[in-house]
Each structure stands twice: as structure tokens, then as C-alpha cells.
Scaffold this active site. Structure first.
Site, PDB file in Angstrom:
ATOM      1  N   HIS A 154       0.866  -1.169   0.000  1.00  0.00           N
ATOM      2  CA  HIS A 154       0.000   0.000   0.000  1.00  0.00           C
ATOM      3  C   HIS A 154       0.908   1.226   0.000  1.00  0.00           C
ATOM      4  O   HIS A 154       2.090   1.150   0.375  1.00  0.00           O
ATOM      5  CB  HIS A 154      -0.890   0.021   1.250  1.00  0.00           C
ATOM      6  CG  HIS A 154      -1.972  -1.009   1.222  1.00  0.00           C
ATOM      7  ND1 HIS A 154      -2.906  -1.088   0.215  1.00  0.00           N
ATOM      8  CD2 HIS A 154      -2.280  -2.013   2.099  1.00  0.00           C
ATOM      9  CE1 HIS A 154      -3.741  -2.082   0.458  1.00  0.00           C
ATOM     10  NE2 HIS A 154      -3.380  -2.667   1.596  1.00  0.00           N
ATOM     11  N   CYS A 194      -0.296   2.689  -4.307  1.00  0.00           N
ATOM     12  CA  CYS A 194      -1.083   3.901  -4.530  1.00  0.00           C
ATOM     13  C   CYS A 194      -0.247   5.133  -4.186  1.00  0.00           C
ATOM     14  O   CYS A 194       0.740   5.057  -3.461  1.00  0.00           O
ATOM     15  CB  CYS A 194      -2.341   3.888  -3.672  1.00  0.00           C
ATOM     16  SG  CYS A 194      -3.497   2.573  -4.096  1.00  0.00           S
TER      17      CYS A 194
END
Length: 375
Positions: free
Chosen positions: A208, A256
């Protein structure tokens, strides 16, 4: 003498040629010319070298049709014989319209030698395969204390590992690391002695992430656990990693960089410092020690643009890694690294489901980096 007893090689080729010609003529006669009984008897009773003359009368009688047949037969054979090998100057690599592939296209040795010679000053030098010790590092976080798991991330790991091994890198895989642990692993990797006899390295991160960096396994809003891109560059810059000085350092990030779904943001880019280094050429060299830029020969390829999400298929892994691997398979045999990256970017112009635009960051490669798979 023993040499005198050996068959004349020219006679061997002559005999072979006659056999091939005889076979072609037999095929023409059987399929197309339909010789009469007398003509057929003469044809099959003739020696290979005489068969062409026996056909001459029939060809004259059926000139138009027989001539067309002979031309088609010989030219079709010529196509078959020349299709087996393509001259190096004609080699163009795989068709760009082809579907995704999981097979690495190899660069023909003659093409490798040609490019190395013609572009000697424009490309990064490649060390000999037998002597080089290329290393690559993959860091992947799948399970997190405070964030959802990254399902099917193992697919991305396995795909990237196979790709890099196919490109002759020894791949080290590390999983489930905090930001501090990631930094320690990077520092240990940067200190590996194998880099001295390597010509490049790959660093692949899957986790992430946010605009500020890559999430460690304990990240939360209250207690951030983040590895910044600046830290990665600092560990491998010319001050801290002399073994990779003047060698390409490729950083790939599947993470991301924000929470937007990919719609364009109408805003200015982050401000760039107005401070600029002096352009004076004084004191660029002192005591035979060359002064090099601290951050050079880097390129980072991030799965999404700033402030945007990066997507991952829960069954097949991330579209970014999947396409990256496939485009390396198809194009790294004939395209340099930045060209491959741009092809990946263009492949997201018309996304089938979700929108993301891979981004090239901090590109300081001063030459073209060809991987020359197979060489």
C-alpha cells in the site's frame, strides 16, 4: 593418401542439387502437367539432370499453364527456404499488435553486437554474461496490522521474479517489512559486493502507499510507517553506493499515491526549488578525482500518478505489474528501458475497467539502457 579417398565436396553439393531439382520436377509432373503415357515413361526413365529437358516439350505445348505452375512451385520453395533465418539487418522483433505474452523474447546475438558497436557512446555498457553478477531485490507487503490485505500479491511476486531471472538477475525476495526493516534491507542490499561486477540493478516495491511513500506493515493514520522514495534514492546514490556508480538503478513501485480514482486533477505541479547549481566549469576536477552528481543513473516507474490510486485484481494481480512483465517480454529485446516504460504507459490510455496512469519519476539515466535478454 587418405585425403585423396574423400569424396569431392563440390560433387556432393552437385549431387544434392540434382536430387532436390528432381524432386521438384516430380512434384510438378504428378500434380499439374498430367503427362501422356509416352511422355511419362520418358520422364521417369531419365536421369535427374535430364528430366528438365524431357519436360520442355510438354511445357511448350501447355506454355501458359505450365509456366505459371513452375513459377509458383519454385517461388513457394524459395519462401520456405528463406523463412527459416532472417538477416540481422532485417530483424524487427515481435509484432506490436500481439497479445500479452509470458515468453521472454531474446535479442539475437548479431543484433546485440550491432547495437553495442553502433551506439557505443549512447548506451550503458553491458558486462559479459559469464563474469557479471546482476542482483535484483523485490520487497512485498501483503498483510498489514491496520490496512486491508493485498490479495493475490503473490502473483505479482512470482511474475516479477521470473522476469528478472530471465534477464539474468539473481533475485532476492523480502516480505512483510516495516519501513525501518525495509530501510535496513535496502542498506544491506546496497552493500552487496556483487554490485561491483554487475552492470545494473532492479528494486521492486509492492505495498500500500500514499504520496509520501510506501507503507510498512504497521502503518496507520495515528502511527505512520512509511518508506519515502527519497530514502531509497539516498541509499543508492553515488555517495552511499559506490559499487553502482554510473550504472542504471531501476526502481519499480506498485503502490497507490493517493485516494483519487484516476480522474485528472486540474492543479499545478508541486513547486520546484528555484535554487540551481552554479554553471561554472571551475573546479570540476581536482587531484584526478572526478566529481559526479550525487543522484545519477536512476529511474523510478510508479504504478500511478500523484494523488491517484493504483489498482489490483483480486484474482490476477495488479494490471500494472502484469502489463509491465508482458511488455518486457515483448519489447526488451529491441527497445531500451524508457521505450518499454512508455509502451506500458500508452497501454493504459484506454483502460478496460479502472483508470490509472503509470508515472516515470526522477529520470536521471544519461544513456539508453538496453537489457539485451539472452546476451
Amino acid at each position: 593418401m587418405a585425403e585423396d579417398n574423400k569424396e569431392n565436396p563440390f560433387k556432393v553439393f552437385e549431387s544434392l542439387g540434382k536430387e532436390i531439382l528432381s524432386g521438384l520436377l516430380d512434384n510438378v509432373e504428378k500434380k499439374y502437367l498430367n503427362l501422356s503415357g509416352t511422355e511419362k515413361e520418358k520422364f521417369y526413365g531419365a536421369k535427374p539432370a535430364d528430366k528438365l529437358r524431357v519436360l520442355e516439350a510438354s511445357v511448350r505445348k501447355k506454355r501458359d499453364e505450365a509456366g505459371r505452375i513452375l513459377v509458383e512451385t519454385f517461388f513457394s520453395k524459395e519462401k520456405e527456404s528463406t523463412s527459416a533465418e532472417v538477416p540481422s539487418e532485417m530483424w524487427a522483433g515481435p509484432d506490436e499488435s500481439a497479445e500479452f505474452t509470458d515468453t521472454l523474447e531474446l535479442c539475437p546475438p548479431e543484433e546485440f553486437l550491432r547495437l553495442c558497436k553502433e551506439k557505443a557512446g549512447e548506451i550503458y555498457p553491458i558486462k559479459e554474461r559469464k563474469n557479471r553478477t546482476r542482483l535484483a531485490l523485490i520487497i512485498c507487503n501483503i498483510e498489514f496490522n491496520n490496512l486491508p490485505p493485498r490479495s493475490r500479491a503473490e502473483v505479482d511476486i512470482e511474475g516479477m521474479k521470473r522476469l528478472l531471472e530471465g534477464l539474468d538477475y539473481s533475485v532476492e525476495v523480502k516480505k512483510q517489512l516495516t519501513a525501518t526493516e525495509m530501510q535496513s534491507v535496502l542498506q544491506e542490499f546496497a552493500a552487496r559486493p556483487e554490485h561491483r561486477s554487475s552492470d545494473s540493478t532492479f528494486l521492486v516495491f509492492m505495498s500500500h502507499g500514499f504520496l509520501e511513500g510506501i507503507c510498512g506493515t504497521t502503518h496507520s493514520e495515528e502511527q505512520p510507517d512509511m518508506l519515502s522514495l527519497d530514502t531509497i534514492f539516498q541509499i543508492f546514490n553515488n555517495n552511499n553506493c559506490q559499487s553502482l556508480k554510473d550504472k542504471p538503478k531501476i526502481i519499480i513501485v506498485q503502490a497507490c499515491r493517493g485516494a483519487n480514482s484516476g480522474e485528472p486533477l486540474v492543479r499545478d505541479s508541486p513547486s520546484v526549488s528555484e535554487d540551481s547549481p552554479s554553471e561554472s566549469s571551475d573546479n570540476l576536477e581536482a587531484d584526478a578525482v572526478h566529481i559526479a552528481h550525487v543522484e545519477k543513473d536512476f529511474i523510478a516507474f510508479w504504478a500511478s500518478a500523484p494523488y491517484n490510486l493504483s489498482w489490483r485484481d483480486e484474482r490476477e494481480g495488479s494490471p500494472f505489474i502484469t502489463r509491465l512483465i508482458s511488455y518486457f517480454h515483448k519489447y526488451s529485446s529491441r527497445c531500451h528501458l524508457v521505450e518499454v516504460f512508455r509502451k506500458v504507459q500508452r497501454s493504459f490510455e484506454k483502460p478496460p475497467v479502472k483508470i490509472q496512469v503509470p508515472t516515470i519519476k526522477r529520470h536521471t539515466l544519461i544513456r539508453c539502457f538496453y537489457l539485451f535478454p539472452g546476451n
